[in-house]
Scaffold this motif. Structure first.
Motif, PDB file in Angstrom:
ATOM      1  N   ARG A 369       0.830  -1.207   0.000  1.00  0.00           N
ATOM      2  CA  ARG A 369       0.000   0.000   0.000  1.00  0.00           C
ATOM      3  C   ARG A 369       0.871   1.267   0.000  1.00  0.00           C
ATOM      4  O   ARG A 369       0.659   2.189  -0.781  1.00  0.00           O
ATOM      5  N   SER A 370       1.889   1.281   0.865  1.00  0.00           N
ATOM      6  CA  SER A 370       2.664   2.517   0.955  1.00  0.00           C
ATOM      7  C   SER A 370       3.552   2.676  -0.283  1.00  0.00           C
ATOM      8  O   SER A 370       3.786   3.791  -0.743  1.00  0.00           O
ATOM      9  N   GLY A 371       4.019   1.565  -0.840  1.00  0.00           N
ATOM     10  CA  GLY A 371       4.834   1.654  -2.066  1.00  0.00           C
ATOM     11  C   GLY A 371       4.012   2.181  -3.236  1.00  0.00           C
ATOM     12  O   GLY A 371       4.488   3.001  -4.029  1.00  0.00           O
ATOM     13  N   LEU A 372       2.778   1.715  -3.330  1.00  0.00           N
ATOM     14  CA  LEU A 372       1.906   2.221  -4.406  1.00  0.00           C
ATOM     15  C   LEU A 372       1.624   3.701  -4.171  1.00  0.00           C
ATOM     16  O   LEU A 372       1.687   4.522  -5.096  1.00  0.00           O
ATOM     17  N   GLY A 373       1.327   4.038  -2.905  1.00  0.00           N
ATOM     18  CA  GLY A 373       1.028   5.434  -2.578  1.00  0.00           C
ATOM     19  C   GLY A 373       2.195   6.340  -2.903  1.00  0.00           C
ATOM     20  O   GLY A 373       2.016   7.413  -3.502  1.00  0.00           O
ATOM     21  N   SER A 374       3.419   5.917  -2.554  1.00  0.00           N
ATOM     22  CA  SER A 374       4.540   6.827  -2.806  1.00  0.00           C
ATOM     23  C   SER A 374       4.831   6.934  -4.303  1.00  0.00           C
ATOM     24  O   SER A 374       5.254   7.995  -4.778  1.00  0.00           O
ATOM     25  N   ARG A 375       4.552   5.873  -5.056  1.00  0.00           N
ATOM     26  CA  ARG A 375       4.745   5.980  -6.513  1.00  0.00           C
ATOM     27  C   ARG A 375       3.729   6.964  -7.124  1.00  0.00           C
ATOM     28  O   ARG A 375       4.047   7.722  -8.035  1.00  0.00           O
ATOM     29  N   LEU A 376       2.502   6.918  -6.629  1.00  0.00           N
ATOM     30  CA  LEU A 376       1.490   7.860  -7.141  1.00  0.00           C
ATOM     31  C   LEU A 376       1.802   9.287  -6.675  1.00  0.00           C
ATOM     32  O   LEU A 376       1.645  10.253  -7.435  1.00  0.00           O
ATOM     33  N   ASP A 377       2.264   9.423  -5.426  1.00  0.00           N
ATOM     34  CA  ASP A 377       2.682  10.747  -4.939  1.00  0.00           C
ATOM     35  C   ASP A 377       3.792  11.311  -5.827  1.00  0.00           C
ATOM     36  O   ASP A 377       3.811  12.497  -6.150  1.00  0.00           O
ATOM     37  N   HIS A 378       4.721  10.428  -6.197  1.00  0.00           N
ATOM     38  CA  HIS A 378       5.834  10.835  -7.063  1.00  0.00           C
ATOM     39  C   HIS A 378       5.301  11.379  -8.395  1.00  0.00           C
ATOM     40  O   HIS A 378       5.726  12.437  -8.863  1.00  0.00           O
ATOM     41  N   ALA A 379       4.327  10.662  -8.980  1.00  0.00           N
ATOM     42  CA  ALA A 379       3.760  11.115 -10.266  1.00  0.00           C
ATOM     43  C   ALA A 379       3.081  12.473 -10.091  1.00  0.00           C
ATOM     44  O   ALA A 379       3.208  13.359 -10.945  1.00  0.00           O
ATOM     45  N   MET A 380       2.375  12.652  -8.965  1.00  0.00           N
ATOM     46  CA  MET A 380       1.694  13.945  -8.732  1.00  0.00           C
ATOM     47  C   MET A 380       2.720  15.062  -8.535  1.00  0.00           C
ATOM     48  O   MET A 380       2.521  16.187  -8.968  1.00  0.00           O
ATOM     49  N   ARG A 381       3.849  14.716  -7.898  1.00  0.00           N
ATOM     50  CA  ARG A 381       4.911  15.710  -7.696  1.00  0.00           C
ATOM     51  C   ARG A 381       5.515  16.114  -9.043  1.00  0.00           C
ATOM     52  O   ARG A 381       5.744  17.295  -9.312  1.00  0.00           O
ATOM     53  N   LEU A 382       5.749  15.123  -9.916  1.00  0.00           N
ATOM     54  CA  LEU A 382       6.301  15.428 -11.240  1.00  0.00           C
ATOM     55  C   LEU A 382       5.348  16.350 -12.005  1.00  0.00           C
ATOM     56  O   LEU A 382       5.777  17.283 -12.696  1.00  0.00           O
ATOM     57  N   ALA A 383       4.048  16.066 -11.876  1.00  0.00           N
ATOM     58  CA  ALA A 383       3.059  16.905 -12.573  1.00  0.00           C
ATOM     59  C   ALA A 383       3.109  18.337 -12.035  1.00  0.00           C
ATOM     60  O   ALA A 383       3.063  19.306 -12.807  1.00  0.00           O
TER      61      ALA A 383
END
Ligand SMILES: Cc1ncc(COP(=O)(O)O)c(C=O)c1O
Length: 483
Positions: A369-383
Motif C-alpha cells: 500500500r505505501s509503495g503504491l502510494g509513494s509511486r502515485l505521490d511521485h507522479a503527482m509531484r512530477l506533474a
C-alpha cells in the motif's frame, strides 16, 4: 507422439522463456533510446507484416526476432517512461510476470467451482481496491475488461432497477416503454453515451449537464434537469458523475450530486476510472471526493496502479441488482453454493473470464500500500513540477488546475499570435504532431473551453524528474520550431 501434434516440451518452453525475458530486459535497460513512436506508412507496414500463414511451424527464435524487427518498431510504446498520451497505462514487472503465470494456468473463473481460488482471490483484491478507493468492501464487485464495459454493466442494472416493468422480459420497446434518461456532465467520457446506445436508451436521452469554470458538473443544473424530466413523465435512470475527467482530470462534486440523486431516488454511478485510486495517497489526503456515495463505482487499476491491461473493477452497493439484470443460468452452468460462494458470471453479461485477479495481487503485494502510494505521490509531484515550469514561462498557459498527474498545457507565445485563439489552436496541434513524430516523447490533446490543449499524463513507473526536465526542454524546442 505423431508428427505435427503436441506442444513444446516444458524444457523448450523454459529455454524460449529465458530468450524472451532476456530480450525484454534489454528493451527496458535501453528504453530511453527506443523511440516512443515513429511516423509510419500504413501500406508499407501492411506489406512488411503481410504474408501467407506458414505451412510448417517455425523456430521460435525466428518468430521472436521477426517480432522485434517488424512489429515492435511501429508500436506506440505505451510502457515507455516518455509516453504521456491519453491516460497512460503502465505495466510494472510484477504485473508482466503475473500475465505469464495467468496464461500458463489459463483458468476460467466464470463459476466459483470452475476455479475456486481464482474467485476467492478476485474477492480479496476487490476488497483491497475498494479500501484504496474508499468504497464499502461489502458491495458486489467484479473485475471486468475496461471502464467502458463497467459503466455499461452498471447502467444496465440501473435501467432495470428504475423502470417499473420487466425490461428483461419485454425489452425496451414493449407496451410499457417509457423514456429513460441518463444525466452526466458535458465533460463525461464517451463510454456513457456508448452505454446509452447499447442499452437501447438512445443518445438523445443522455442529458449533458453543463460544467462550471473548473469543468465540474453543476449540481444546480442537474437538479433542474431531473425535475423537468420527472414532470414530463420521463424516468431518470442514473446520474453518472466523474472523478478525474478525461480532458482535464476534474472531479464532479459527489456530495451535492448524491443528495440530489437521493431526493429523486436516482442511481448514482461514479466513473472514477482515472481518479478513484489516488484517494489513499498522502498528497490527496482529505481532498479526494467521497466515492462511497455512489450506488456503483468503477476504478481502473490499469490506468493508475501499474497493472497491465486489462484490469478494471466495478462495484455496486445495491447488492443483488447486477445479478437481477445479468443472472441467467442454463442447466450446464448450474452449481451448488456453500459458505457464501457465488458465481462471477451472474454479475455481468460475460461468461468465460480470465484470472485478472492474479496480476492485481502480485502488483499490490510486490509494492504494498505505501509503495503504491509513494509511486502515485511521485507522479503527482512530477506533474506539479511541470505545472510550475509552465507557470514561470510567459509563453505557456496551464489553463486548468488539477491535483492529478495530468497536466494540460497551451503554448501561446508572447508577441506572437497569442491573441488569436484559432491560430494558437493550430500552433498547439502542430506541436503535438511534431513532438510525437520526434519519437522522443508522446502526448495527446483535448479541446476545452480554453481551446486546444496539450495533455501530458504522468503514469509510468519509470518516469523520473530528469525525464520531466527533458520533456520540458523538448516541448520548448518543438514549440519554437512550430512557431
Ligand atoms: C473518465 C474515463 N472513464 C472511462 C474511460 C474508459 O476506459 P476504458 O478504456 O477502460 O474503457 C476513460 C478512458 O480513458 C476515462 O477517461
Amino acid at each position: 507422439m505423431s508428427e505435427g501434434t503436441g506442444d513444446w516440451a516444458p524444457a523448450d518452453f523454459e529455454h524460449h522463456g529465458r530468450e524472451l525475458l532476456a530480450t525484454i530486459r534489454q528493451h527496458f535497460e535501453n528504453v530511453r533510446d527506443v523511440p516512443v513512436a515513429r511516423p509510419y506508412d500504413a501500406a508499407e507496414l501492411m506489406s512488411r507484416l503481410d504474408g501467407v500463414m506458414p505451412e510448417q511451424g517455425e523456430e521460435f527464435s525466428r518468430v521472436l526476432a521477426d517480432t522485434w524487427e517488424k512489429v515492435v518498431p511501429d508500436l506506440v510504446h505505451w510502457n515507455h517512461p516518455a509516453f504521456h498520451g491519453y491516460f497512460s497505462t503502465c505495466a510494472s514487472f510484477p504485473g508482466m510476470l503475473a500475465e505469464t503465470m495467468t496464461a500458463a494456468l489459463n483458468v476460467n473463473s466464470m463459476l466459483w467451482k470452475t476455479s475456486p481460488s481464482a474467485s476467492a482471490l478476485e474477492h480479496v483484491v476487490l476488497g483491497w481496491l475498494a479500501e484504496l478507493a474508499g468504497y464499502p468492501g461489502e458491495s458486489d464487485g467484479l473485475l471486468v475488461g475496461g471502464a467502458s464495459l463497467a459503466t455499461l454493466y452498471a447502467l444496465g442494472a440501473a435501467r432495470d432497477a428504475a423502470l417499473t416493468y420487466d425490461v428483461r422480459e419485454e425489452g425496451m420497446g414493449g407496451p410499457h416503454a417509457k423514456v429513460a434518461r441518463i444525466y452526466t456532465s458535458d465533460q463525461a467520457h464517451s463510454s456513457v453515451e456508448k452505454a446509452a446506445i447499447t442499452l437501447g436508451i438512445g443518445l438523445r436521452n443522455v442529458v449533458k449537464i453543463p460544467s462550471d469554470d473548473q469543468y465540474r458538473m453543476r449540481p444546480d443544473l442537474l437538479e433542474e434537469a431531473i425535475a423537468r424530466d420527472v414532470a414530463a413523465g420521463c424516468v431518470p435512470v442514473a446520474v453518472v458523475a466523474t472523478v478525474g475527467t478525461t480532458s482535464v482530470a476534474a472531479a464532479d462534486p459527489l456530495q451535492p450530486i448524491s443528495e440530489i440523486c437521493g431526493r429523486f431516488g436516482v442511481w448514482l454511478h461514479v466513473d472514477a476510472a482515472y481518479g478513484g485510486l489516488f484517494a489513499f495517497t498522502s498528497r490527496m489526503s482529505g481532498a479526494a471526493e467521497n466515492v462511497s456515495v455512489g450506488d456503483s463505482l468503477v476504478v481502473n487499476p490499469q490506468k493508475t496502479l501499474f497493472v497491465p491491461l486489462d484490469s478494471t473493477a466495478l462495484y455496486c452497493k445495491r447488492r443483488g441488482t447486477l445479478a437481477n439484470t445479468y443472472r441467467l443460468v442454463p442447466e450446464y452452468l448450474t452449481s451448488v453454493h456453500t459458505g457464501g460462494t457465488f458465481d462471477f458470471m451472474d454479475l455481468s453479461p460475460q461468461l468465460g473470464r480470465g484470472f485478472r485477479a492474479l496480476k492485481l495481487w502480485w502488483v499490490m503485494r510486490s509494492f504494498g500500500r505505501s509503495g503504491l502510494g509513494s509511486r502515485l505521490d511521485h507522479a503527482m509531484r512530477l506533474a506539479d513540477d511541470l505545472r510550475q515550469l509552465a507557470a514561470a514561462d510567459a509563453d505557456w498557459q496551464c489553463p486548468v488546475p488539477s491535483r492529478y498527474p495530468l497536466v494540460c498545457l497551451r503554448y501561446a507565445p508572447q508577441g506572437g499570435a497569442a491573441s488569436d485563439a484559432q491560430a494558437v489552436d493550430v500552433l498547439n496541434a502542430r506541436i503535438v504532431k511534431e513532438l510525437n513524430d520526434s519519437g522522443e516523447a508522446f502526448v495527446s490533446h483535448s479541446v476545452i473551453r480554453d481551446g486546444y490543449v496539450i495533455r501530458v499524463s504522468l503514469a509510468n513507473i519509470h518516469t523520473t524528474g530528469q525525464d520531466i526536465e527533458g520533456l520540458w526542454a523538448l516541448l520548448n524546442r518543438t514549440a519554437k520550431k512550430c512557431r
